[in-house]
Motif scaffolding. Structure first.
Motif, PDB file in Angstrom:
ATOM      1  N   HIS A  57      45.509  43.463  35.903  1.00  0.00           N
ATOM      2  CA  HIS A  57      44.914  43.687  37.253  1.00  0.00           C
ATOM      3  C   HIS A  57      45.370  42.879  38.273  1.00  0.00           C
ATOM      4  N   CYS A 104      36.192  46.005  33.384  1.00  0.00           N
ATOM      5  CA  CYS A 104      36.799  46.813  32.398  1.00  0.00           C
ATOM      6  C   CYS A 104      35.933  46.700  31.166  1.00  0.00           C
ATOM      7  N   HIS A 161      40.921  47.302  27.856  1.00  0.00           N
ATOM      8  CA  HIS A 161      41.327  47.461  29.151  1.00  0.00           C
ATOM      9  C   HIS A 161      41.387  49.041  29.280  1.00  0.00           C
ATOM     10  N   HIS A 162      40.957  49.551  30.193  1.00  0.00           N
ATOM     11  CA  HIS A 162      40.999  50.969  30.801  1.00  0.00           C
ATOM     12  C   HIS A 162      42.099  51.171  31.374  1.00  0.00           C
ATOM     13  N   HIS A 189      45.315  40.643  30.315  1.00  0.00           N
ATOM     14  CA  HIS A 189      44.431  41.514  31.078  1.00  0.00           C
ATOM     15  C   HIS A 189      44.457  41.164  32.373  1.00  0.00           C
TER      16      HIS A 189
END
Ligand SMILES: [Zn+2]
Ligand SMILES: [Zn+2]
Length: 449
Positions: free
Chosen positions: A364, A283, A336-337, A360
């Motif tokens: 994920h 990311c 973070h995308h 994060h």
């Protein structure tokens, strides 16, 4: 009937009236302290059972989010709640409304099971201000005792290295705790380099009796040799403090785009990471794209680029300021995308959100979801799909909370009144040095104030 003959009601006695008001304050305060004891018991259980571990970094962070406490106060509640778990006398005095939360808070900073009974007596006798002073003095005595211990440990450090008759070298010594920890870490790292790596690459099997695996002591000896060699090789230079280990992950493009895809995510040192972990690491990283043909031959190596360029990262930090996960305010974060770049998500401010490392990981690898609405607001969801609002709705409170509290305490058999939490102090001057000498088990004389 004349007006003058009417009885005139006596004006209420102003002092008696104020006394009643004061008593009411004292009695309700005792009820609140007793209720606080129950609250702390609930917090302790919630903390111990990890109830906060639903995307929050700590029990205090959860309290801040759910109850609206500021982080400092929330941390203090959790600290006191944990401490009271091992201090039953203080916990009971708070539960009976005999000791205020302020006093218990101060006493739990120093009390141990050994000193609890003495400190409870201090808490009962003194005012909150006197107890603050005693606790401050107590910590000073503790610190002095710690300094004496550290001085002794430092003086007793030593390392003896001497040759034995047959030419082998004997090593014996004593290190201070922090130097010892450093040595143990270094030995662990060296042992790992020597043994874990060779085991995975060379495939040494313990089943082969000819190559018996070295014992732990033998491994430690080899690790020490590696440390010595490495130190001499680097001219005993500990290196710049900012230098960090770098982790290199090789990921197949197909794995990044879709974790269900077969493909590989391999650490350079060997060992695999999950597809979701590699997506998290990807990311916000420096990346080098290498293209291989079907046989694995390297076709092309691209330039090293940041997935999030520095200017965009500055804009992201400026906009988000801290981790955007509900209830978290960690200042250090990763970009973070929202839609991963490997799936075609753009690296733009609109598709990025700042998350701390903990959160994060949550989005994920733990099934938490974040999406951004058309108006730019973030929508966080738990793994089961329930929303995780920025500010949770407050719980309904009974119409007359004080009456409810009184009724609950009466049902528990608590008889609280205006004198329940009254200190035994009669106004005499507090002689702090004398008090600590008498009370503190490690005191060696009157402390210097
Ligand atoms: Zn991410
Ligand atoms: Zn966070």
């Amino acid at each position: 009937m004349s007006i003058a003959s009417q009885p005139v009601p006596a004006p209420p006695h102003p002092f008696a009236d104020l006394d009643r008001l004061g008593d009411e304050i004292a009695e309700l305060s005792a009820h609140l302290d007793a209720a606080t004891a129950r609250l702390l018991t609930l917090i302790r259980e919630f903390d111990a059972r990890g109830g906060w571990n639903s995307g929050f970094s700590s029990c205090a962070a959860w309290l801040g989010w759910r109850v609206g406490l500021d982080l400092g106060a929330a941390r203090e509640r959790v600290r006191v709640a944990r401490a009271l778990g091992a201090l039953p006398r203080l916990a009971e005095a708070l539960a009976r409304g005999e000791l205020s939360y302020a006093k218990v808070r101060a006493l739990t900073r120093v009390a141990t099971s050994e000193t609890e009974a003495r400190l409870l007596a201090v808490g009962r006798a003194g005012t909150a201000a006197q107890i603050e002073r005693i606790v401050r003095g107590w910590r000073r005595v503790d610190r002095q005792a710690e300094v004496r211990q550290a001085t002794r440990q430092h003086a007793e450090r030593g390392l003896h290295v001497y040759p034995d008759e047959d030419g082998t070298v004997l090593v014996r010594g004593r290190l201070t705790p922090e130097v010892g920890a450093l040595l143990i870490r270094a030995l662990d790292a060296a042992r790992e380099t020597l043994y874990l790596r060779t085991r995975t690459t060379a495939g040494v099997t313990a089943a082969d009796p000819a190559i018996a695996p070295p014992t732990r002591a033998q491994q430690q000896a080899d690790a020490l040799a590696l440390l010595a060699e490495t130190a001499l090789h680097h001219e005993i230079d500990p290196g710049a403090p900012g230098e960090r280990y770098q982790v290199v992950v090789h990921v197949d493009a197909a794995v990044l785009a879709d974790p269900e895809q077969p493909g590989q995510s391999v650490l350079e040192e060997g060992g695999h990471v999950s597809a979701e972990t590699s997506r998290r690491l990807a990311c916000d990283v420096s990346r080098v794209v290498m293209r291989h043909d079907d046989e694995g031959r390297l076709l092309e190596v691209g330039a090293r680029t940041r997935t999030i360029p520095p200017a965009l990262r500055r804009a992201l930090l400026h906009r988000d300021r801290s981790c955007r996960f509900p209830g978290c305010h960690a200042r250090v974060g990763e970009g973070h995308h929202v839609r991963h770049w490997a799936q075609g998500g753009p690296t733009t401010l609109g598709n990025l959100v700042l998350l701390c490392r903990r959160h994060h990981h949550a989005v994920h690898e733990e099934g938490y979801r974040v999406s951004r609405g058309p108006d730019g607001t973030l929508d966080f969801r738990r793994p089961d799909g329930r929303p995780l609002p920025e500010v949770p709705p407050t719980d309904p409170v009974p119409a007359d909370p004080i009456h409810t509290l009184h009724a609950q305490h009466a049902a528990l058999g608590l008889r609280l009144h205006a004198r329940t939490a009254c200190p035994g102090w009669l106004g005499e001057r507090l002689d702090l040095g004398w008090a600590l000498d008498v009370l503190h088990p490690r005191a060696v004389g009157p402390p210097t104030c």
